[in-house]
Design a protein around this motif. Structure first.
Motif, mmCIF file in Angstrom:
data_model
loop_
_atom_site.group_PDB
_atom_site.id
_atom_site.type_symbol
_atom_site.label_atom_id
_atom_site.label_comp_id
_atom_site.label_asym_id
_atom_site.label_seq_id
_atom_site.Cartn_x
_atom_site.Cartn_y
_atom_site.Cartn_z
ATOM 1 N N ASP A 45 81.077 72.087 59.100
ATOM 2 C CA ASP A 45 81.218 70.619 59.078
ATOM 3 C C ASP A 45 79.907 69.938 59.449
ATOM 4 O OD1 ASP A 45 84.024 70.672 58.492
ATOM 5 O OD2 ASP A 45 84.335 71.359 60.554
ATOM 6 N N GLY A 46 79.043 70.684 60.119
ATOM 7 C CA GLY A 46 77.721 70.178 60.461
ATOM 8 C C GLY A 46 76.765 71.348 60.495
ATOM 9 N N LYS A 47 75.587 71.169 59.900
ATOM 10 C CA LYS A 47 74.623 72.277 59.956
ATOM 11 C C LYS A 47 73.211 71.745 60.037
ATOM 12 C CE LYS A 47 74.634 73.100 54.976
ATOM 13 N NZ LYS A 47 74.840 74.074 53.917
ATOM 14 N N THR A 57 62.137 79.412 62.900
ATOM 15 C CA THR A 57 63.208 78.542 62.424
ATOM 16 C C THR A 57 64.524 78.900 63.093
ATOM 17 O OG1 THR A 57 62.129 78.222 60.305
ATOM 18 C CG2 THR A 57 64.490 77.834 60.350
ATOM 19 N N MET A 58 65.298 77.872 63.409
ATOM 20 C CA MET A 58 66.640 78.058 63.986
ATOM 21 C C MET A 58 67.626 77.261 63.136
ATOM 22 S SD MET A 58 68.256 79.199 67.039
ATOM 23 C CE MET A 58 66.977 79.173 68.281
ATOM 24 N N GLU A 59 68.746 77.886 62.805
ATOM 25 C CA GLU A 59 69.806 77.196 62.073
ATOM 26 C C GLU A 59 71.045 77.143 62.957
ATOM 27 O OE1 GLU A 59 70.463 79.172 58.319
ATOM 28 O OE2 GLU A 59 68.321 79.096 57.838
ATOM 29 N N PHE A 60 71.812 76.090 62.816
ATOM 30 C CA PHE A 60 73.071 75.982 63.544
ATOM 31 C C PHE A 60 74.182 75.557 62.610
ATOM 32 C CE2 PHE A 60 74.432 76.665 67.767
ATOM 33 C CZ PHE A 60 73.291 77.039 68.452
ATOM 34 N N TYR A 61 75.350 76.091 62.831
ATOM 35 C CA TYR A 61 76.530 75.784 62.013
ATOM 36 C C TYR A 61 77.679 75.434 62.952
ATOM 37 C CZ TYR A 61 73.806 78.328 58.552
ATOM 38 O OH TYR A 61 72.808 78.755 57.712
ATOM 39 N N ALA A 127 66.410 75.804 70.202
ATOM 40 C CA ALA A 127 67.848 76.070 70.062
ATOM 41 C C ALA A 127 68.660 74.804 70.315
ATOM 42 C CB ALA A 127 68.273 77.178 71.040
ATOM 43 N N ALA A 128 68.325 74.077 71.383
ATOM 44 C CA ALA A 128 69.057 72.843 71.697
ATOM 45 C C ALA A 128 68.856 71.812 70.592
ATOM 46 C CB ALA A 128 68.581 72.275 73.035
ATOM 47 N N GLY A 129 67.630 71.715 70.085
ATOM 48 C CA GLY A 129 67.328 70.754 69.023
ATOM 49 C C GLY A 129 68.123 71.068 67.766
ATOM 50 N N ALA A 130 68.229 72.342 67.424
ATOM 51 C CA ALA A 130 68.980 72.732 66.220
ATOM 52 C C ALA A 130 70.469 72.440 66.406
ATOM 53 C CB ALA A 130 68.748 74.210 65.918
ATOM 54 N N LEU A 131 70.984 72.690 67.608
ATOM 55 C CA LEU A 131 72.396 72.390 67.889
ATOM 56 C C LEU A 131 72.647 70.880 67.762
ATOM 57 C CD1 LEU A 131 75.252 73.090 68.904
ATOM 58 C CD2 LEU A 131 74.348 73.023 71.235
ATOM 59 N N GLN A 132 71.784 70.080 68.359
ATOM 60 C CA GLN A 132 71.950 68.616 68.303
ATOM 61 C C GLN A 132 71.806 68.097 66.877
ATOM 62 O OE1 GLN A 132 73.229 67.150 70.770
ATOM 63 N NE2 GLN A 132 72.943 68.844 72.181
ATOM 64 N N GLU A 133 70.944 68.721 66.104
ATOM 65 C CA GLU A 133 70.754 68.308 64.706
ATOM 66 C C GLU A 133 72.012 68.615 63.883
ATOM 67 O OE1 GLU A 133 68.037 66.566 63.951
ATOM 68 O OE2 GLU A 133 68.935 66.291 61.981
ATOM 69 N N ALA A 134 72.665 69.717 64.172
ATOM 70 C CA ALA A 134 73.925 70.054 63.481
ATOM 71 C C ALA A 134 75.014 69.038 63.850
ATOM 72 C CB ALA A 134 74.364 71.474 63.844
ATOM 73 N N LEU A 135 75.011 68.607 65.103
ATOM 74 C CA LEU A 135 75.969 67.587 65.543
ATOM 75 C C LEU A 135 75.699 66.265 64.823
ATOM 76 C CD1 LEU A 135 78.294 66.923 67.515
ATOM 77 C CD2 LEU A 135 76.563 66.331 69.219
ATOM 78 N N TYR A 138 76.958 66.408 61.377
ATOM 79 C CA TYR A 138 78.417 66.214 61.360
ATOM 80 C C TYR A 138 78.753 64.720 61.385
ATOM 81 C CZ TYR A 138 83.167 65.775 63.092
ATOM 82 O OH TYR A 138 84.484 65.393 63.253
ATOM 83 N N PHE A 139 78.122 63.973 62.288
ATOM 84 C CA PHE A 139 78.392 62.529 62.388
ATOM 85 C C PHE A 139 77.973 61.806 61.103
ATOM 86 C CE2 PHE A 139 78.222 63.090 67.179
ATOM 87 C CZ PHE A 139 79.577 62.886 67.343
ATOM 88 N N ASN A 140 76.855 62.204 60.520
ATOM 89 C CA ASN A 140 76.409 61.580 59.266
ATOM 90 C C ASN A 140 77.411 61.814 58.144
ATOM 91 O OD1 ASN A 140 74.101 60.521 60.365
ATOM 92 N ND2 ASN A 140 72.801 62.249 59.767
ATOM 93 N N ARG A 141 77.937 63.031 58.087
ATOM 94 C CA ARG A 141 78.947 63.339 57.057
ATOM 95 C C ARG A 141 80.201 62.508 57.268
ATOM 96 N NH1 ARG A 141 78.986 69.686 55.593
ATOM 97 N NH2 ARG A 141 76.803 70.141 55.932
ATOM 98 N N GLN A 142 80.607 62.372 58.526
ATOM 99 C CA GLN A 142 81.807 61.576 58.844
ATOM 100 C C GLN A 142 81.621 60.136 58.386
ATOM 101 O OE1 GLN A 142 83.919 64.240 59.624
ATOM 102 N NE2 GLN A 142 84.846 62.758 60.985
ATOM 103 N N ARG A 143 80.427 59.615 58.680
ATOM 104 C CA ARG A 143 80.136 58.219 58.326
ATOM 105 C C ARG A 143 80.144 58.060 56.799
ATOM 106 N NH1 ARG A 143 75.891 57.316 61.576
ATOM 107 N NH2 ARG A 143 74.469 58.049 60.011
ATOM 108 N N ARG A 144 79.514 58.989 56.101
ATOM 109 C CA ARG A 144 79.472 58.912 54.620
ATOM 110 C C ARG A 144 80.892 58.973 54.044
ATOM 111 N NH1 ARG A 144 74.754 62.185 54.744
ATOM 112 N NH2 ARG A 144 76.001 64.053 54.435
ATOM 113 N N ASP A 145 81.718 59.865 54.612
ATOM 114 C CA ASP A 145 83.073 60.034 54.089
ATOM 115 C C ASP A 145 83.927 58.787 54.306
ATOM 116 O OD1 ASP A 145 82.372 62.526 53.329
ATOM 117 O OD2 ASP A 145 83.516 63.601 54.881
ATOM 118 N N SER A 146 83.622 58.030 55.374
ATOM 119 C CA SER A 146 84.451 56.864 55.673
ATOM 120 C C SER A 146 83.962 55.613 54.929
ATOM 121 C CB SER A 146 84.487 56.605 57.178
ATOM 122 O OG SER A 146 83.195 56.229 57.620
ATOM 123 N N GLU A 147 82.822 55.710 54.220
ATOM 124 C CA GLU A 147 82.298 54.520 53.501
ATOM 125 C C GLU A 147 82.949 54.365 52.128
ATOM 126 O OE1 GLU A 147 77.901 54.360 55.612
ATOM 127 O OE2 GLU A 147 78.037 55.082 53.548
#
Ligand code: FES
Length: 147
Positions: A45-47, A57-61, A127-135, A138-147
Motif C-alpha cells: 500500500d506504500g513503498k 539503497t534501501m527499499e520499504f514496503y 532505514a528510517a528515511g525509507a520507512l517514512q518515505e513508504a508511509l 501510502y498517504f499520497n495514494r490515499q489522497r489520490r484515491d479520494s480525489e
C-alpha cells in the motif's frame, strides 16, 4: 595432524563472526546474519526506494490494514549495518499505528540496536528515511484515491 582447508575456513569464519559480534554487539550481529522482514511486497500500500549519500539503497514496503501496519518489509543492497538497521526499522513498524510509525527515526533504531560506530550511524537514518518515505507514499495514494 594438520587441519583441512574446510576446517581452516570454518575457524576463520567463526573468528570473523566473533570479532563482528564484539565490535557491533548481539543485536546488530544477529540481524546482519539473519535479517528479519527482508524482502519485497508486490501489492504494498506504500513503498519507497531511497539512496543514501554513501550510494547504498534501501527499499520499504508497507501493507496497511485498518490504519495499522499489517506487514513491513525492507530490502537493501547496502552494508551489514544497513541490513541490521532495515531489519530493526521493519521490526519496529510491525503492527504499529500510522502515528506510531511516524515516531520511528534514526535515533530510535540506533538505540534499539545498541548503537553503531559513528561512521555507520547514517545507515539507521537511511532505514528510517525509507520507512517514512513508504508511509508518505501510502498517504499520497490515499489522497489520490479520494480525489
Ligand atoms: Fe551506507 Fe551502510 S554504508 S547504508
Amino acid at each position: 595432524m594438520s587441519e583441512t582447508l574446510d576446517e581452516f575456513a570454518e575457524k576463520l569464519q567463526e573468528q570473523i563472526f566473533e570479532e563482528t559480534k564484539k565490535a557491533y554487539g548481539e543485536a546488530v550481529f544477529h540481524r546482519w546474519l539473519t535479517p528479519r522482514f527482508m524482502g519485497a511486497l508486490p501489492n504494498a500500500d506504500g513503498k519507497s526506494k531511497v539512496t543514501g549519500k554513501c550510494g547504498d539503497t534501501m527499499e520499504f514496503y508497507l501493507k496497511i490494514s485498518g490504519e495499522r501496519v499489517e506487514k513491513a518489509l525492507f530490502w537493501t543492497d547496502g552494508c551489514g549495518s544497513s541490513t541490521a538497521c532495515g531489519s530493526m526499522a521493519a521490526e519496529l513498524a510491525q503492527g504499529k499505528s500510522l502515528e506510531e510509525i511516524a515516531d520511528i527515526n534514526g535515533e530510535l533504531i540506533l538505540k534499539k540496536l545498541g548503537g553503531l560506530p559513528k561512521e555507520e550511524q547514517h545507515c539507521a537514518f537511511l532505514a528510517a528515511g525509507a520507512l517514512q518515505e513508504a508511509l508518505r507514499d501510502y498517504f499520497n495514494r490515499q489522497r489520490r484515491d479520494s480525489e
